[in-house]
Design a protein around this motif. Structure first.
Motif, PDB file in Angstrom:
ATOM      1  N   CYS A 220       8.126 -35.278 -14.616  1.00 40.52           N
ATOM      2  CA  CYS A 220       7.227 -34.479 -13.792  1.00 40.52           C
ATOM      3  C   CYS A 220       7.926 -34.039 -12.515  1.00 40.52           C
ATOM      4  O   CYS A 220       8.476 -34.881 -11.789  1.00 40.52           O
ATOM      5  CB  CYS A 220       5.987 -35.286 -13.419  1.00 40.52           C
ATOM      6  SG  CYS A 220       5.064 -35.845 -14.858  1.00 40.52           S
TER       7      CYS A 220
ATOM      8  N   PRO B 146       7.551 -31.332  -8.967  1.00 34.26           N
ATOM      9  CA  PRO B 146       6.639 -30.454  -8.227  1.00 34.26           C
ATOM     10  C   PRO B 146       6.998 -28.979  -8.430  1.00 34.26           C
ATOM     11  O   PRO B 146       8.120 -28.659  -8.846  1.00 34.26           O
ATOM     12  CB  PRO B 146       6.842 -30.874  -6.768  1.00 34.26           C
ATOM     13  CG  PRO B 146       8.140 -31.589  -6.722  1.00 34.26           C
ATOM     14  CD  PRO B 146       8.375 -32.164  -8.085  1.00 34.26           C
ATOM     15  N   GLU B 147       6.015 -28.105  -8.118  1.00 32.31           N
ATOM     16  CA  GLU B 147       6.211 -26.660  -8.345  1.00 32.31           C
ATOM     17  C   GLU B 147       7.382 -26.104  -7.541  1.00 32.31           C
ATOM     18  O   GLU B 147       7.961 -25.086  -7.902  1.00 32.31           O
ATOM     19  CB  GLU B 147       4.922 -25.903  -7.989  1.00 32.31           C
ATOM     20  CG  GLU B 147       3.836 -26.079  -9.047  1.00 32.31           C
ATOM     21  CD  GLU B 147       2.413 -25.984  -8.483  1.00 32.31           C
ATOM     22  OE1 GLU B 147       2.275 -25.668  -7.277  1.00 32.31           O
ATOM     23  OE2 GLU B 147       1.466 -26.243  -9.244  1.00 32.31           O
ATOM     24  N   SER B 148       7.732 -26.767  -6.434  1.00 32.81           N
ATOM     25  CA  SER B 148       8.800 -26.281  -5.562  1.00 32.81           C
ATOM     26  C   SER B 148      10.201 -26.515  -6.152  1.00 32.81           C
ATOM     27  O   SER B 148      11.187 -26.022  -5.616  1.00 32.81           O
ATOM     28  CB  SER B 148       8.704 -27.004  -4.215  1.00 32.81           C
ATOM     29  OG  SER B 148       8.772 -28.412  -4.436  1.00 32.81           O
TER      30      SER B 148
ATOM     31  N   ARG C 298      15.294 -28.094 -12.679  1.00 34.19           N
ATOM     32  CA  ARG C 298      14.442 -28.224 -13.870  1.00 34.19           C
ATOM     33  C   ARG C 298      15.310 -28.268 -15.132  1.00 34.19           C
ATOM     34  O   ARG C 298      15.079 -29.061 -16.037  1.00 34.19           O
ATOM     35  CB  ARG C 298      13.474 -27.033 -13.978  1.00 34.19           C
ATOM     36  CG  ARG C 298      12.508 -26.923 -12.822  1.00 34.19           C
ATOM     37  CD  ARG C 298      11.525 -25.783 -13.051  1.00 34.19           C
ATOM     38  NE  ARG C 298      10.755 -25.531 -11.835  1.00 34.19           N
ATOM     39  CZ  ARG C 298       9.678 -24.771 -11.783  1.00 34.19           C
ATOM     40  NH1 ARG C 298       9.240 -24.159 -12.871  1.00 34.19           N
ATOM     41  NH2 ARG C 298       9.031 -24.586 -10.650  1.00 34.19           N
TER      42      ARG C 298
ATOM     43  N   VAL D 152       5.535 -29.432 -14.879  1.00 36.70           N
ATOM     44  CA  VAL D 152       5.592 -28.934 -13.506  1.00 36.70           C
ATOM     45  C   VAL D 152       4.192 -29.052 -12.915  1.00 36.70           C
ATOM     46  O   VAL D 152       3.243 -28.463 -13.447  1.00 36.70           O
ATOM     47  CB  VAL D 152       6.074 -27.469 -13.474  1.00 36.70           C
ATOM     48  CG1 VAL D 152       6.170 -26.972 -12.035  1.00 36.70           C
ATOM     49  CG2 VAL D 152       7.420 -27.340 -14.180  1.00 36.70           C
ATOM     50  N   TYR D 153       4.054 -29.818 -11.831  1.00 32.06           N
ATOM     51  CA  TYR D 153       2.709 -30.109 -11.344  1.00 32.06           C
ATOM     52  C   TYR D 153       2.688 -30.385  -9.840  1.00 32.06           C
ATOM     53  O   TYR D 153       3.473 -31.194  -9.334  1.00 32.06           O
ATOM     54  CB  TYR D 153       2.147 -31.345 -12.070  1.00 32.06           C
ATOM     55  CG  TYR D 153       0.707 -31.629 -11.748  1.00 32.06           C
ATOM     56  CD1 TYR D 153      -0.324 -31.022 -12.475  1.00 32.06           C
ATOM     57  CD2 TYR D 153       0.360 -32.499 -10.712  1.00 32.06           C
ATOM     58  CE1 TYR D 153      -1.649 -31.267 -12.172  1.00 32.06           C
ATOM     59  CE2 TYR D 153      -0.972 -32.743 -10.403  1.00 32.06           C
ATOM     60  CZ  TYR D 153      -1.975 -32.123 -11.137  1.00 32.06           C
ATOM     61  OH  TYR D 153      -3.292 -32.375 -10.833  1.00 32.06           O
TER      62      TYR D 153
ATOM     63  N   PRO E 224       2.089 -29.479  -5.479  1.00 28.18           N
ATOM     64  CA  PRO E 224       2.925 -28.862  -4.446  1.00 28.18           C
ATOM     65  C   PRO E 224       4.068 -29.761  -3.964  1.00 28.18           C
ATOM     66  O   PRO E 224       5.021 -29.266  -3.369  1.00 28.18           O
ATOM     67  CB  PRO E 224       1.928 -28.615  -3.302  1.00 28.18           C
ATOM     68  CG  PRO E 224       0.876 -29.676  -3.485  1.00 28.18           C
ATOM     69  CD  PRO E 224       0.793 -29.948  -4.959  1.00 28.18           C
TER      70      PRO E 224
END
Lengths: 322, 322
Positions: free
Chosen positions: A99, A101-103, A109, A121-122, A124
């Motif tokens: 997992c 974060p979106e940033s 990734r 992806v989860y 902020p």
């Protein structure tokens, strides 16, 4: 308190040895000449994923039993830990969900994806991604692999100290780039077991230094500023369990200037032709800042990783110091 | 013909092993994915002087006897060989004089000086500096240590092949960056003795490729153009003895485009965070150019050195390919 003993680290070393590289331990004449210390580098940036994190991740993987291997693992991290878990899971023949974060930028990734992990992806920030990972662990039965609080992680990271001290036993001090503190605790436990006289210092940058107050005041304090830093691997708030453990085995925390850390990246490139990430360069920064504790001493610098973006690296190498 | 046997290389390995690093052998997934070969890197850039040249130099030093140790050695080179001889002489407890042409930049001069060698700056080019070195040898009784024609040098360089093949025995081909040809011959002799089926290819850039015609036509031919190159370690005219020896053990010479070589430097920095010099990057270039002989094969790339100027490195890393 988290329980990790030298025996755990010794056993971890036996478990992970077939899967990790015995990385070079290198004497640096230019750095020794400049700083007045006798300076050695442990090149754990040469591990297959470009960072020492494979040690802790692999110890977690090799400690999985029967049903756990079938169900797989889950981790949260935007950095080297997720790559390490993805890589280790493949070697262990189990599956991993990571997992982030979106940033998280695309190249980080890809780091997890290229070893076959499933990417989620989860949220902020890291905290939200970690919550999601715990949720996945509960729902699927996957084991959550913590980046720095798990005893298996700490024991795995500590193996680097065994490797160094078996090769050269007379170091006076070890400099340990410190984020969550898994490496710091593991190294301190192993090093003190092998030589109680050796000093172990955790390093952070002045742009993200929650360890300083937390360690000195013996209570968790994340009130420091968090600013942009070249040492992204060390960035962020910390948790109490690792501080509590560090208070039993670590000698001190040094805070290194962001600028000296960047100079450390350039120095390693210019003098040794090594590309290292900002976290590793705090070792050079601490030496350049001439801490009294390091003068004239035999100092082991843990070069923890080399995963630095090439543009960022070249920008830093083109800066002017002094 | 120069006489070098597998026995010489085996004996060299026993002599020099205490003084050299057993450098990592690393599998490259990104390079394998891109090229369709199974690609491995032997990281001899991690040797203490930043290049494999310490192997040959150290074998020369350890082969000195009685009076020779007292009288010392002399060498000519503007590159890694002079550093290697200076470093090796110190370890052997003897003295070294190193002759470099006037064109040698300050940082390369310092390379020899920092290990305590005496520096003689003489003449406009390597040939003149070499003549001066021979003159010093005659006048002082110092032994001349040739960068690539001496049997001790060739045997020393060949040890890198033993080290690689003992770690992974099933390579199909070895790519050898080639200047004078000492490494090429040493590697070919050792590799063929361990596995007669293995292919050994010498690499040059199209900006300095005297080996191509000389090898194919079986007579010395230095009539090719010599243009500016990022692979300075491979640049320059060659001599007959190494070509003659290579004709008995080397499979072919590949000429790699200057541009693909530069791309190889950038690729290693971007994918592996390794700084390598242009000579080493010819291995990547050869793979990128998709030689039929390498397709689907297990290929060993000798990463011979990392001594690249930081400005030059950053310029290359900022170029755009494809």
């Amino acid at each position: 308190m988290i329980q990790v003993s030298m025996k755990d680290i010794v056993e971890a070393y036996a478990l992970i040895q077939p899967y990790i590289m015995k990385t070079p331990l290198i004497y640096s004449k230019p750095t020794s000449d400049r700083t007045g210390s006798e300076v050695w580098f442990k090149m754990d940036n040469l591990q297959s994923i470009g960072a020492y994190k494979i040690r802790g991740a692999m110890n977690n993987m090799m400690s999985l039993r029967g049903e756990e291997v079938k169900k797989g693992v889950v981790a949260a991290s935007a950095g080297n830990h997720s790559q390490a878990v993805a890589y280790g899971a493949r070697l262990r023949g189990t599956s991993a969900v990571v997992c982030v974060p979106e940033s998280t930028p695309m190249n980080k990734r890809e780091g997890a994806l290229k070893y076959g992990a499933e990417l989620v992806v989860y949220g902020p920030n890291y905290e939200e991604a970690e919550k999601k990972a715990y949720e996945i662990a509960r729902e699927t039965g996957r084991k959550f692999i913590h980046a720095y609080e798990s005893p298996e992680t700490i024991a795995g990271q500590g193996t680097v100290a065994i490797e160094c001290l078996l090769e050269k036993g007379d170091f006076d001090a070890i400099l340990v780039p410190t984020g969550g503190g898994g490496l710091l605790c593991g190294v301190a436990i192993a090093a003190k077991a092998m030589n109680p006289e050796i000093k172990v210092y955790g390093l952070q940058t002045n742009t993200s230094a929650p360890w300083l107050k937390s360690f000195h005041e013996k209570r968790l304090d994340n009130s420091c500023p968090f600013l942009p830093t070249c040492a992204d691997g060390l960035e962020g708030a910390i948790t109490w369990p690792n501080v509590e453990l560090a208070l039993t085995c670590v000698d001190d925390i040094f805070v290194v200037d962001e600028r000296t850390t960047r100079e450390g990246i350039q120095w390693m490139a210019s003098k040794h032709h090594f590309m290292i990430e900002g976290a590793s360069a705090t070792c050079l920064g601490a030496l350049f800042e001439e801490h009294e504790e390091l003068k004239g001493k035999k100092v082991l610098c843990l070069i923890t990783g080399g995963n630095i973006d090439l543009d960022k690296f070249c920008n830093i190498c083109e800066e002017t110091y002094e």
